[in-house]
Structures are given as C-alpha cells and as structure tokens.
Design a protein around this motif. Structure first.
Motif, PDB file in Angstrom:
ATOM      1  N   GLU A  73      69.501  14.762  26.089  1.00 20.17           N
ATOM      2  CA  GLU A  73      68.249  14.422  26.079  1.00 20.17           C
ATOM      3  C   GLU A  73      67.250  13.325  25.195  1.00 20.17           C
ATOM      4  O   GLU A  73      68.131  13.007  24.294  1.00 20.17           O
ATOM      5  CB  GLU A  73      67.156  15.429  26.444  1.00 20.17           C
ATOM      6  CG  GLU A  73      66.842  15.978  27.764  1.00 20.17           C
ATOM      7  CD  GLU A  73      68.633  17.789  27.059  1.00 20.17           C
ATOM      8  OE1 GLU A  73      69.306  17.336  25.793  1.00 20.17           O
ATOM      9  OE2 GLU A  73      68.915  17.933  28.022  1.00 20.17           O
ATOM     10  N   ALA A 110      64.931  16.533  21.519  1.00 23.35           N
ATOM     11  CA  ALA A 110      65.745  16.686  21.425  1.00 23.35           C
ATOM     12  C   ALA A 110      66.115  15.606  20.147  1.00 23.35           C
ATOM     13  O   ALA A 110      67.733  15.518  19.654  1.00 23.35           O
ATOM     14  CB  ALA A 110      66.958  16.141  22.967  1.00 23.35           C
ATOM     15  N   PRO A 125      72.306  17.443  21.875  1.00 22.38           N
ATOM     16  CA  PRO A 125      71.316  17.384  22.969  1.00 22.38           C
ATOM     17  C   PRO A 125      71.761  16.193  23.696  1.00 22.38           C
ATOM     18  O   PRO A 125      71.633  15.211  22.771  1.00 22.38           O
ATOM     19  CB  PRO A 125      69.836  17.900  22.605  1.00 22.38           C
ATOM     20  CG  PRO A 125      70.326  17.434  20.630  1.00 22.38           C
ATOM     21  CD  PRO A 125      71.826  17.611  20.568  1.00 22.38           C
ATOM     22  N   ARG A 161      69.457  16.665  17.122  1.00 23.36           N
ATOM     23  CA  ARG A 161      70.663  15.994  16.972  1.00 23.36           C
ATOM     24  C   ARG A 161      70.231  15.697  15.732  1.00 23.36           C
ATOM     25  O   ARG A 161      71.455  15.982  15.150  1.00 23.36           O
ATOM     26  CB  ARG A 161      70.404  15.295  18.397  1.00 23.36           C
ATOM     27  CG  ARG A 161      71.753  13.925  18.656  1.00 23.36           C
ATOM     28  CD  ARG A 161      71.420  13.224  19.052  1.00 23.36           C
ATOM     29  NE  ARG A 161      71.017  12.664  19.934  1.00 23.36           N
ATOM     30  CZ  ARG A 161      69.514  12.244  20.964  1.00 23.36           C
ATOM     31  NH1 ARG A 161      69.788  13.561  21.693  1.00 23.36           N
ATOM     32  NH2 ARG A 161      68.576  11.549  20.959  1.00 23.36           N
TER      33      ARG A 161
END
Length: 593
Positions: free
Chosen positions: A426, A431, A424, A435
């Motif tokens: 963001e 997010a 991701p 991640r």
C-alpha cells in the motif's frame, strides 16, 4: 719402501757408452799418473807376493781408483734423487782421493809429508759416514725437518773439528803419539785419546745411518738390511782388530778394505731400493697394473707397461692434434675405442697417456640414466597429482569457507528475505513508514552480512586485527547508523592485535547495539573498545528521550537476550534517558614456547 720426497732430478741424458768413456778416461789418467810416478822412481815395482805387506797392494788400489769413479757415475745415473746422487758421487770422489793419497804416501821418504798424507786418510774416513747418514735421512724424508737440519749442521761442525784435530797432530800429538827420531815411527806409534774420539764419532755416525734406514724402511725392506748388517759387522771386526794392532791385520791395507766395504754397502742400499734407483723405477713402472704409456714430444711411445694395449690411430691423432698446453692434464674419448677413457698427464719431456676401461662406469651410467628418466616420469606424475590435490584442497577450503559464511549469515539472510517478502504494497502513510522501517533494518542487515562475511574470511587468511583495522570496522558501522539518523561515534584503544574470532564477537555485539539504537527516534550511540586485563571490553552509551518507553524496554530486553547468546559477559547501567552497556569478550592467549 721408503718415502722419498723433495725435488727429484730428471734422468740424465747420458748413455752407457758415455759413462764407460768417462770411466775409461779416468782410469787412463790415473794409470798414466802412476806410470809417471813409477818411471821417476817414486813407485817401485810391486813385490811378487801381493799380500806380504801393505805396500804390495798398490795394484789393487790402482784398480780401485777408476772403478770407484765409474761406480760414482753409475750411481749418479741410477739414483733419481739429486741430493743422494751428489752424496754418492762425493763418496766416490773421496775414495779416489784416498787411494791416491795412500799410493803417494807409500813411496815417499819425507817423514813430514808422509805424516800429513797419513792424517789425510781421516778426511774421507770421517766425512764418508756423515755423507752416508745424510743419504739415509734423505731417503727417510727427514732431511727437511728443522731439527734434522740443525743436527746435521752440528754433526758437520764436529766432523770438521775432528779433522782439524787429526791434521794438526804433529803440533800436539793428541791423536797419535810417535817420534820422528825413531826410524820406525810409522809402525811404532801409539793411540792417544783423540784417536778414540774420532773412531767413536765414526761409529756413532754409522750406527745412526743403519738406525735411520731400519726405522724408515717398511716391513718388506727391513730384510734388505741383513747384507748391510753383515758388511757392517765385518767392517767393525776388521776395525777392532786393526785398532788392537793385531799383526795379521796391521800387515793388510786397511784403507783398501774400508773403501771396498763402503762401496759394497752403498751399492747394496741402492740395489735393494733402500735408496731410490732408476732401474727399480723402470721395473716398477713396467709392472704397473695399468694401460699406461709415456710419450715424447712427438707423441712417440718411449715406455709402456706390460698391460698396455697397442696404441690406436684414433687416440694418437687426438693427442697429436690437441691444442692444450703441455702442462695441462686433460681427458678424452674416441668413438673408435668403446668404453675407454684416455687421460693425458704432463711429465718431464713428454706426456703420460693412461687408457682406463670404463665399461662398468658406462653400464652404471646407462642404468642411472634409465633410472633418472623413470624418476623424471614419476616426478612429473607426482607434480600433476600434487597440482590436483592442491586444487582439490583449494576447492575444499572454499567450500568450507562458504559453508562457514552461510552458517554465520543464515539467520540474517533469512531475516532479509522475510523483510523483502513482507514489504507492504500500500501507499498509505502508515504503510510507507512501515516500509521505510523494514528497509532500514534490511540495510543494516546487508551491511552486517558484508562485514561479517569479511570477518569469517579473515579468520582463515589474516587472523589478527590491529587497532587501525578494528577502528575501520567500527567507523563503517557508525557511518551506516548515521545514514539512518542515529548519531554514532566509535573509538578504538587497543595496544595489541586482536584475533579475528574476538573481533567477530565484538562485531556481533556492535550489530545488536546498532539494532537497538535504530529502534529509537532520537538515539545517540557512543562506542569505545579497549583492552581490560585478558578481555576486550566494549563500552556503549545509548541515549534517547524514549528510553523508558515500552518499545525501548522491549528492545533493550531483546538486546540482553542477544548478548547472552554470545561468548561474553555484559552489564547494563540505566540512568534517566541513557543506558551504559559493558560487554567483555575473553582474549585467547597463545602459549609462549
């Protein structure tokens, strides 16, 4: 041809003129002695009819003395064997002494001395056959055997005893019976048993002499025994007639006939090569089918074969300038004489030079050198071809190994690519957490790919893992899990080395367990590997407070599905917040030869 062995004497450096001078001197001395005896009245003049009685053969006996001496020297010069030559000279000497004893006995009036000289006849008469037998044994190469030496000592003892018996006949009359009171005792004696014993012993020695020559001679020389057999037959017949006291034989000179027959027999044996002879050796050397020359110390040609080619200047210079020792054999070639190999051998008093035609050998050598060069070229081409094939084989193996690694890591590589592509972008808290989770999974996958690739390579190069190597693999995975927050410990308890294929399956199972453990927040994973019968067993205990959550239930179900794809048997045991997992991998057993 007989087999002559032993030490061969060198040809005596005595010329024919020297031999004739010695023989003439002996004849002169013998004649002077007899003339002195005749002048003193001891030897009356011979009767007109030389065969009217035994005494009338004195002239022949006078001639036989120096002739026997000359024959002895001639036989010594012609016979290269030292022992046989000495025996022949001894026979000649005994014959000379015998003739002298007979001549003296014929013209004495003392009965006692005459009888003793008569007995002395039997010294050469008994010793000569023993010497002949010794010559035959030497020519047959039997004289060096222990049994032969022992037998000859016994024969010599018997001969000496018989000679002593006949020499003391006046004391016991065991050989001849007569009475000195009888004026005609020298013609009216009778034979006693001792006489037949002596004659029988002589016959046995002569039979052994002929038998030894016959058995030792090769087929081409057996025919040479025919004249010897004729002489032996004549001598046996004369001896038998003399022993039977036939009047015609008694009137003849038995000693003279005996000596003539013995000399004739020994000369025939020497002439027909039953005994070694220098004349035969010289003729045999000349007929040799070789280019052979005998050189003296100054490299002058002394003898050469009929096939010998003229000596070349190049070869002569090489032989003269050679710095090798005289006792060494060596060979050389010269550019002036093509295709010829000269070999030099040491001989007594000089050297033997053999010229050998090696044109065929040179032709074969040239052919072999050409073939060798061709083989070298072929070998070089084969080596280059083998190097290309080895390189192609190495590249093919590398490609196959790369293909195996890619096939083994295909799914994980695809998964890593999906995780990297799906990160991701963001920066929201959700997010970021997502991640981190995806990067953790990617990290585990990278570690898995690194070790899985190493295991695939090990299957090709080093297909066995001992306990230390297996412990290292599990410790590295445990370290990776601890780096992402999973408490993990691994223990390996194996007694034997495991195949790389078994370790690869265990590592796949370990990765599945690590993936399941990484899905929990507070997971603790304990691992143990040991051998169980014919299996490698992996025991794992996964502990987590959220073991019964829906997410962990789904993760464990996925773990079961992954293990089912492996070549394993597995079992799950869940107890509260922990799950025990048992995985068994079959160990392939090698056939014992």
């Amino acid at each position: 041809m007989l087999n002559y062995t032993g030490i061969m004497k060198r040809p005596a450096d005595i010329s024919k003129r020297t031999v004739l001078a010695i023989a003439a001197a002996l004849a002169a001395a013998f004649a002077l002695l007899l003339c002195a005896m005749q002048a003193s009245g001891a030897l009356p003049a011979p009767e007109p009819n030389p065969f009217s009685s035994r005494r009338s053969s004195s002239n022949y006996m006078i001639a036989l003395g120096p002739l026997a001496a000359a024959w002895g020297f001639s036989a010594y010069l012609r016979c290269p064997d030292a022992k046989i030559a000495r025996n022949l000279v001894s026979v000649a000497g005994l014959i000379v002494l015998w003739m002298l004893a007979v001549l003296v006995k014929f013209h004495l009036d003392n009965d006692l001395v005459e009888s003793l000289l008569w007995y002395c006849y039997y010294i050469p008469m008994t010793v000569i056959p023993l010497l002949c037998l010794d010559c035959a044994l030497r020519a047959a190469a039997l004289d060096d055997k222990p049994a032969t030496r022992c037998a000859m000592r016994v024969f010599a003892g018997i001969t000496a005893a018989l000679i002593a018996l006949v020499l003391t006949n006046n004391l016991h009359h065991v050989v001849f019976v007569f009475d000195f009171a009888d004026a005609s005792w020298s013609g009216s004696y009778r034979y006693a048993p001792g006489y037949y014993l002596i004659v029988g012993w002589q016959v046995l020695l002569y039979l052994a002499f002929f038998a030894t020559l016959f058995l030792a001679a090769r087929m081409q020389l057996k025919i040479a025994l025919v004249p010897l057999a004729v002489i032996a037959g004549v001598g046996a017949a004369l001896s038998a007639l003399y022993a039977l006291r036939i009047i015609a034989m008694v009137s003849l000179n038995f000693s003279l006939m005996y000596c003539v027959l013995v000399i004739a027999a020994l000369e025939i044996a020497l002439d027909v090569k039953l005994f070694p002879s220098y004349l035969w050796y010289e003729n045999a050397f000349r007929k040799l089918p070789f280019d052979l020359k005998i050189l003296d110390e100054e490299s002058n040609i002394v003898f050469q074969t009929e096939q010998a080619c003229p000596q070349t200047n190049e070869a002569a210079r090489v032989v003269q300038r050679s710095d090798t020792l005289p006792a060494e054999s060596w060979a050389f070639r010269t550019t002036g004489v093509a295709h010829t190999l000269f070999k030099v051998y040491p001989v007594s008093g000089g050297r033997a030079l053999l010229a050998q035609d090696v044109s065929d050998i040179d032709a074969r050598r040239a052919t072999l050198e050409e073939q060798q060069a061709q083989l070298r070229r072929s070998n070089s081409a084969l080596e280059r071809e083998a190097a290309v094939q080895r390189e192609a084989w190495r590249l093919r193996n590398e490609r196959e190994l790369m293909a195996d690694v890619e096939d083994a890591l295909k799914d994980q590589s695809l998964r890593i690519k999906q995780l990297v592509d799906g990160l991701p972008a963001e920066n929201t808290p959700h997010a970021k957490a997502k991640r981190n989770e995806m990067l953790t999974e990617a990290k585990l996958l990278v570690a898995y790919c690194k070790r899985k690739g190493a295991l695939v390579v090990s299957e090709k190069s080093d297909p066995e893992f001992d306990r230390d190597r297996l412990q290292l693999v599990f410790n590295e995975t445990a370290s990776d899990l601890r780096s992402i927050g999973v408490d993990c410990a691994a223990f390996v308890q194996t007694e034997h080395a495991l195949d790389a294929c078994v370790v690869s399956v265990l590592y796949d199972c370990l990765y599945d367990l690590a993936a399941a453990a990484s899905a929990a927040d507070d997971a603790v994973l304990m691992l143990n590997v040991h051998e169980h019968e014919d299996n490698a067993e992996l025991r794992a205990m996964l502990t987590s407070s959220a073991i019964e959550s829906a997410h962990m239930v789904e993760t464990l179900a996925k773990l079961r599905a992954n293990l089912a794809k492996r070549n394993t048997t597995h079992r799950f045991e869940q107890d509260g917040e922990s799950v025990c997992i048992f995985v068994r991998v079959p160990i392939p057993r090698k056939d014992v030869p």
